[in-house]
Motif scaffolding. Structure first.
Motif, PDB file in Angstrom:
ATOM      1  N   VAL A  34      14.126  -9.615  -2.788  1.00 51.67           N
ATOM      2  CA  VAL A  34      12.960  -9.453  -1.913  1.00 51.67           C
ATOM      3  C   VAL A  34      12.831 -10.651  -0.977  1.00 51.67           C
ATOM      4  CG1 VAL A  34      10.432  -9.520  -1.878  1.00 51.67           C
ATOM      5  CG2 VAL A  34      11.601  -7.894  -3.356  1.00 51.67           C
ATOM      6  N   LEU A  35      12.942 -11.850  -1.529  1.00 52.56           N
ATOM      7  CA  LEU A  35      12.805 -13.059  -0.719  1.00 52.56           C
ATOM      8  C   LEU A  35      13.951 -13.186   0.278  1.00 52.56           C
ATOM      9  CD1 LEU A  35      11.457 -15.700  -0.022  1.00 52.56           C
ATOM     10  CD2 LEU A  35      12.559 -16.759  -2.008  1.00 52.56           C
ATOM     11  N   TYR A  36      15.180 -12.998  -0.191  1.00 54.57           N
ATOM     12  CA  TYR A  36      16.342 -13.132   0.693  1.00 54.57           C
ATOM     13  C   TYR A  36      16.303 -12.082   1.809  1.00 54.57           C
ATOM     14  CZ  TYR A  36      21.158 -13.632   2.287  1.00 54.57           C
ATOM     15  OH  TYR A  36      22.272 -13.826   3.062  1.00 54.57           O
ATOM     16  N   ASN A  37      16.039 -10.840   1.446  1.00 53.91           N
ATOM     17  CA  ASN A  37      16.051  -9.768   2.448  1.00 53.91           C
ATOM     18  C   ASN A  37      14.904  -9.902   3.444  1.00 53.91           C
ATOM     19  OD1 ASN A  37      18.321  -8.570   1.358  1.00 53.91           O
ATOM     20  ND2 ASN A  37      17.173  -7.178   0.047  1.00 53.91           N
ATOM     21  N   SER A  38      13.757 -10.411   3.004  1.00 53.92           N
ATOM     22  CA  SER A  38      12.629 -10.572   3.927  1.00 53.92           C
ATOM     23  C   SER A  38      12.955 -11.549   5.038  1.00 53.92           C
ATOM     24  CB  SER A  38      11.390 -11.051   3.162  1.00 53.92           C
ATOM     25  OG  SER A  38      10.942 -10.075   2.250  1.00 53.92           O
ATOM     26  N   ILE A  39      13.821 -12.521   4.762  1.00 51.72           N
ATOM     27  CA  ILE A  39      14.193 -13.517   5.762  1.00 51.72           C
ATOM     28  C   ILE A  39      15.423 -13.099   6.559  1.00 51.72           C
ATOM     29  CG2 ILE A  39      14.859 -15.920   6.131  1.00 51.72           C
ATOM     30  CD1 ILE A  39      11.982 -15.529   5.142  1.00 51.72           C
ATOM     31  N   PHE A  40      16.464 -12.634   5.864  1.00 56.18           N
ATOM     32  CA  PHE A  40      17.745 -12.382   6.514  1.00 56.18           C
ATOM     33  C   PHE A  40      18.003 -10.902   6.834  1.00 56.18           C
ATOM     34  CE2 PHE A  40      18.417 -16.330   4.052  1.00 56.18           C
ATOM     35  CZ  PHE A  40      18.759 -17.178   5.101  1.00 56.18           C
ATOM     36  N   ARG A  41      17.383  -9.996   6.078  1.00 56.62           N
ATOM     37  CA  ARG A  41      17.569  -8.563   6.322  1.00 56.62           C
ATOM     38  C   ARG A  41      16.235  -7.835   6.170  1.00 56.62           C
ATOM     39  NH1 ARG A  41      22.558  -8.025   2.034  1.00 56.62           N
ATOM     40  NH2 ARG A  41      24.024  -9.450   3.056  1.00 56.62           N
ATOM     41  N   PRO A  42      15.284  -8.090   7.055  1.00 55.04           N
ATOM     42  CA  PRO A  42      13.937  -7.528   6.886  1.00 55.04           C
ATOM     43  C   PRO A  42      13.947  -6.002   6.817  1.00 55.04           C
ATOM     44  CG  PRO A  42      13.987  -9.169   8.636  1.00 55.04           C
ATOM     45  CD  PRO A  42      15.419  -8.897   8.277  1.00 55.04           C
ATOM     46  N   ASN A  43      13.202  -5.463   5.869  1.00 51.06           N
ATOM     47  CA  ASN A  43      13.007  -4.014   5.756  1.00 51.06           C
ATOM     48  C   ASN A  43      11.638  -3.767   5.173  1.00 51.06           C
ATOM     49  OD1 ASN A  43      13.271  -3.830   2.712  1.00 51.06           O
ATOM     50  ND2 ASN A  43      15.282  -4.686   3.218  1.00 51.06           N
ATOM     51  N   ILE A  44      11.186  -2.532   5.234  1.00 50.89           N
ATOM     52  CA  ILE A  44       9.821  -2.207   4.825  1.00 50.89           C
ATOM     53  C   ILE A  44       9.583  -2.492   3.346  1.00 50.89           C
ATOM     54  CG2 ILE A  44      10.336   0.216   4.319  1.00 50.89           C
ATOM     55  CD1 ILE A  44       7.539   0.848   5.469  1.00 50.89           C
ATOM     56  N   HIS A  45      10.614  -2.337   2.530  1.00 52.03           N
ATOM     57  CA  HIS A  45      10.448  -2.554   1.091  1.00 52.03           C
ATOM     58  C   HIS A  45      10.172  -4.027   0.794  1.00 52.03           C
ATOM     59  CE1 HIS A  45      11.911   1.502   0.665  1.00 52.03           C
ATOM     60  NE2 HIS A  45      13.026   1.193   1.301  1.00 52.03           N
ATOM     61  N   SER A  46      11.031  -4.908   1.266  1.00 50.88           N
ATOM     62  CA  SER A  46      10.905  -6.332   0.962  1.00 50.88           C
ATOM     63  C   SER A  46       9.672  -6.951   1.624  1.00 50.88           C
ATOM     64  CB  SER A  46      12.164  -7.081   1.407  1.00 50.88           C
ATOM     65  OG  SER A  46      13.297  -6.619   0.713  1.00 50.88           O
ATOM     66  N   VAL A  47       9.466  -6.631   2.890  1.00 47.28           N
ATOM     67  CA  VAL A  47       8.354  -7.241   3.630  1.00 47.28           C
ATOM     68  C   VAL A  47       7.016  -6.800   3.059  1.00 47.28           C
ATOM     69  CG1 VAL A  47       7.219  -7.384   5.868  1.00 47.28           C
ATOM     70  CG2 VAL A  47       9.715  -7.540   5.726  1.00 47.28           C
ATOM     71  N   LYS A 202       5.478   8.658   6.118  1.00 48.19           N
ATOM     72  CA  LYS A 202       6.122   8.274   4.856  1.00 48.19           C
ATOM     73  C   LYS A 202       6.280   6.764   4.770  1.00 48.19           C
ATOM     74  CE  LYS A 202       8.764  12.374   3.537  1.00 48.19           C
ATOM     75  NZ  LYS A 202      10.101  12.885   3.170  1.00 48.19           N
ATOM     76  N   ASN A 203       6.663   6.150   5.884  1.00 50.30           N
ATOM     77  CA  ASN A 203       6.843   4.701   5.882  1.00 50.30           C
ATOM     78  C   ASN A 203       5.519   3.971   5.690  1.00 50.30           C
ATOM     79  OD1 ASN A 203       9.627   4.622   6.118  1.00 50.30           O
ATOM     80  ND2 ASN A 203       9.589   4.662   8.352  1.00 50.30           N
ATOM     81  N   ILE A 204       4.447   4.560   6.230  1.00 52.32           N
ATOM     82  CA  ILE A 204       3.124   3.964   6.014  1.00 52.32           C
ATOM     83  C   ILE A 204       2.790   3.965   4.525  1.00 52.32           C
ATOM     84  CG2 ILE A 204       0.640   4.315   6.355  1.00 52.32           C
ATOM     85  CD1 ILE A 204       1.286   5.281   9.185  1.00 52.32           C
ATOM     86  N   LEU A 205       3.062   5.090   3.859  1.00 52.18           N
ATOM     87  CA  LEU A 205       2.780   5.176   2.435  1.00 52.18           C
ATOM     88  C   LEU A 205       3.700   4.259   1.634  1.00 52.18           C
ATOM     89  CD1 LEU A 205       0.966   6.380   0.391  1.00 52.18           C
ATOM     90  CD2 LEU A 205       2.405   8.404   0.283  1.00 52.18           C
ATOM     91  N   ARG A 206       4.953   4.139   2.066  1.00 47.54           N
ATOM     92  CA  ARG A 206       5.874   3.199   1.421  1.00 47.54           C
ATOM     93  C   ARG A 206       5.343   1.764   1.546  1.00 47.54           C
ATOM     94  NH1 ARG A 206      10.135   6.423   3.984  1.00 47.54           N
ATOM     95  NH2 ARG A 206      11.236   7.609   2.377  1.00 47.54           N
ATOM     96  N   GLY A 207       4.818   1.458   2.729  1.00 44.24           N
ATOM     97  CA  GLY A 207       4.249   0.131   2.938  1.00 44.24           C
ATOM     98  C   GLY A 207       3.053  -0.126   2.047  1.00 44.24           C
ATOM     99  N   VAL A 208       2.199   0.872   1.920  1.00 47.03           N
ATOM    100  CA  VAL A 208       1.029   0.754   1.034  1.00 47.03           C
ATOM    101  C   VAL A 208       1.476   0.538  -0.404  1.00 47.03           C
ATOM    102  CG1 VAL A 208      -0.947   2.003   0.064  1.00 47.03           C
ATOM    103  CG2 VAL A 208      -0.484   2.114   2.523  1.00 47.03           C
ATOM    104  N   LEU A 209       2.489   1.289  -0.826  1.00 45.21           N
ATOM    105  CA  LEU A 209       3.015   1.143  -2.185  1.00 45.21           C
ATOM    106  C   LEU A 209       3.589  -0.253  -2.403  1.00 45.21           C
ATOM    107  CD1 LEU A 209       4.004   2.163  -4.953  1.00 45.21           C
ATOM    108  CD2 LEU A 209       6.030   3.077  -3.792  1.00 45.21           C
ATOM    109  N   GLY A 210       4.359  -0.744  -1.436  1.00 43.96           N
ATOM    110  CA  GLY A 210       4.947  -2.070  -1.566  1.00 43.96           C
ATOM    111  C   GLY A 210       3.892  -3.155  -1.627  1.00 43.96           C
ATOM    112  N   VAL A 211       2.889  -3.057  -0.763  1.00 45.88           N
ATOM    113  CA  VAL A 211       1.819  -4.066  -0.749  1.00 45.88           C
ATOM    114  C   VAL A 211       1.044  -4.040  -2.063  1.00 45.88           C
ATOM    115  CG1 VAL A 211      -0.363  -4.720   0.329  1.00 45.88           C
ATOM    116  CG2 VAL A 211       1.585  -4.116   1.761  1.00 45.88           C
ATOM    117  N   SER A 212       0.690  -2.842  -2.536  1.00 48.34           N
ATOM    118  CA  SER A 212      -0.094  -2.751  -3.773  1.00 48.34           C
ATOM    119  C   SER A 212       0.717  -3.215  -4.979  1.00 48.34           C
ATOM    120  CB  SER A 212      -0.589  -1.319  -3.995  1.00 48.34           C
ATOM    121  OG  SER A 212       0.484  -0.423  -4.220  1.00 48.34           O
ATOM    122  N   SER A 213       2.007  -2.872  -5.013  1.00 48.90           N
ATOM    123  CA  SER A 213       2.854  -3.307  -6.123  1.00 48.90           C
ATOM    124  C   SER A 213       3.039  -4.822  -6.099  1.00 48.90           C
ATOM    125  CB  SER A 213       4.218  -2.610  -6.061  1.00 48.90           C
ATOM    126  OG  SER A 213       4.086  -1.224  -6.238  1.00 48.90           O
ATOM    127  N   GLY A 214       3.257  -5.375  -4.902  1.00 50.10           N
ATOM    128  CA  GLY A 214       3.376  -6.821  -4.782  1.00 50.10           C
ATOM    129  C   GLY A 214       2.089  -7.530  -5.167  1.00 50.10           C
TER     130      GLY A 214
END
Length: 364
Positions: A34-47, A202-214
């Motif tokens: 998550v940390l590596y991808n947020s910096i070097f390979r940003p995607n909706i899951h990690s961010v 779908k991506n909005i809901l994925r983002g909500v899921l990622g934020v809530s899980s984080g």
């Protein structure tokens, strides 16, 4: 000091976060990636997960400040090196390099991997735990500045901290469980039924899921004590019974064991087991996926059990870095956010920089 109730409640929050994310998104939460991808390979899951960690850091800081940990500039009383800024930098480098070579950290291998009963993760956990214990023993890193008259396995039988914060702690756990097991799955089922839904929705809901899980995961790390280096080094102090702190043993009992029960039912145990042959109306044989997450067509899971030399050495190096500081990637991110929120650059930030450099060097 042993904190059985707080650590158990934190473990329940981590359990809700990890289970909701894997059942809905089909992925595990591993903070090294998550940390590596947020910096070097940003995607909706990690961010999105990283955003949730940021929110949890600020939430706990303002509402449950007793659970906020900082990385002291002097953790031990036996050395001027261990606990210094340089030691956190070196620890981050080792952890970054080791988790990259060893394909995961405590969240990826210990929490997620053991929950899936993966032999590879069992070997990884045994490896980095063993080297962590040995490193803690060799460096005397468990000998913290605070001089405790009582053994670390003693606990406050009056539960002072819990009684002062019990309303918010229990509310967090209850709301987290309801959100993870009732509300989010129903939102997912609505998406499946709505054929005209767009990828954007779908991506909005994925983002909500990622934020809530984080957010839940971050709150769990802070409340359980996993962000407190002295608790981690205390847990690794098997060779010093007086300094042994069993608090983090609550993680297996209240996170990993419940996950094993749930994940064995809903997750595939292998790629072959999850694929079945079906005959369509034209008498043609096709393949179908038996178990699917709510937001994806299939689970994105690693089923490899390979444990080559690179894998073993990577986890051993990770354990050395972990034992040096008592810090792994998830807790380091939370502490970094806390420092930045206070307009400071401390040892948490230094550790994360070292981690990113170590990961990048290994992947070159």
């Amino acid at each position: 000091m042993f904190t059985p109730i707080e650590s158990a409640l934190g473990a329940l929050l981590i359990q809700a976060a990890t289970t909701s994310y894997i059942l809905l998104e089909g992925k595990v939460i591993g903070f090294s990636s998550v940390l590596y991808n947020s910096i070097f390979r940003p995607n909706i899951h990690s961010v999105s997960i990283l955003t949730g960690l940021l929110l949890s850091s600020q939430f706990v800081k303002h509402n449950l400040p007793v659970f906020v940990s900082s990385y002291s500039s002097a953790v031990t009383k036996t050395s001027t090196f261990y606990g210094s800024t340089l030691s956190y930098l070196i620890s981050g480098l080792l952890v970054g390099f080791g988790t990259s070579a060893g394909c995961g950290c405590t969240s990826g291998h210990m929490l997620a991997g053991l929950s899936r009963l993966r032999w590879r993760s069992f070997i990884a956990t045994c490896t980095f735990f063993t080297t962590g214990v040995i490193t803690t023993w060799i460096t005397n890193n468990y000998k913290q500045i605070e001089s405790y008259k009582e053994p670390n396995y003693w606990y406050d039988d009056e539960f002072v901290v819990f009684k002062k914060n019990w309303v918010l702690l229990l509310t967090l756990v209850i709301v987290g469980q309801l959100w993870s097991y009732y509300i989010l799955p129903r939102l997912g089922s609505l998406i499946e039924k709505e054929r005209s839904n767009s990828l954007k929705n779908k991506n909005i809901l994925r983002g909500v899921l990622g934020v809530s899980s984080g957010f839940l995961f971050g709150c769990g790390l802070l409340i359980s004590g996993m962000t407190n280096p002295s608790k981690v080094t205390g847990f690794l102090s098997l060779f010093s019974p007086h300094d042994f702190d069993p608090s983090l043993a609550m993680i297996p009992f209240f996170c990993i064991i419940p996950n094993i029960i749930i994940w064995r039912k809903y997750l595939p145990n292998s790629k072959e087991e999850n694929v079945e042959k079906v005959v369509n109306e034209s008498n043609k044989v096709e393949t179908a996926i038996r178990k699917k997450p709510a937001f994806e067509s299939e689970y994105d899971l690693n089923f490899s059990n390979a444990t080559d030399v690179k894998f073993l050495m990577g986890n051993a190096i990770f354990g050395i870095g972990w034992g040096m500081s008592g810090v792994c990637p998830g807790p380091a991110i939370l502490t970094m956010f806390g420092e930045i929120g206070s307009l400071a650059i401390g040892n948490g930030c230094v550790y994360v920089i070292g981690f990113l450099v170590g990961s990048y060097l290994q992947k070159m």
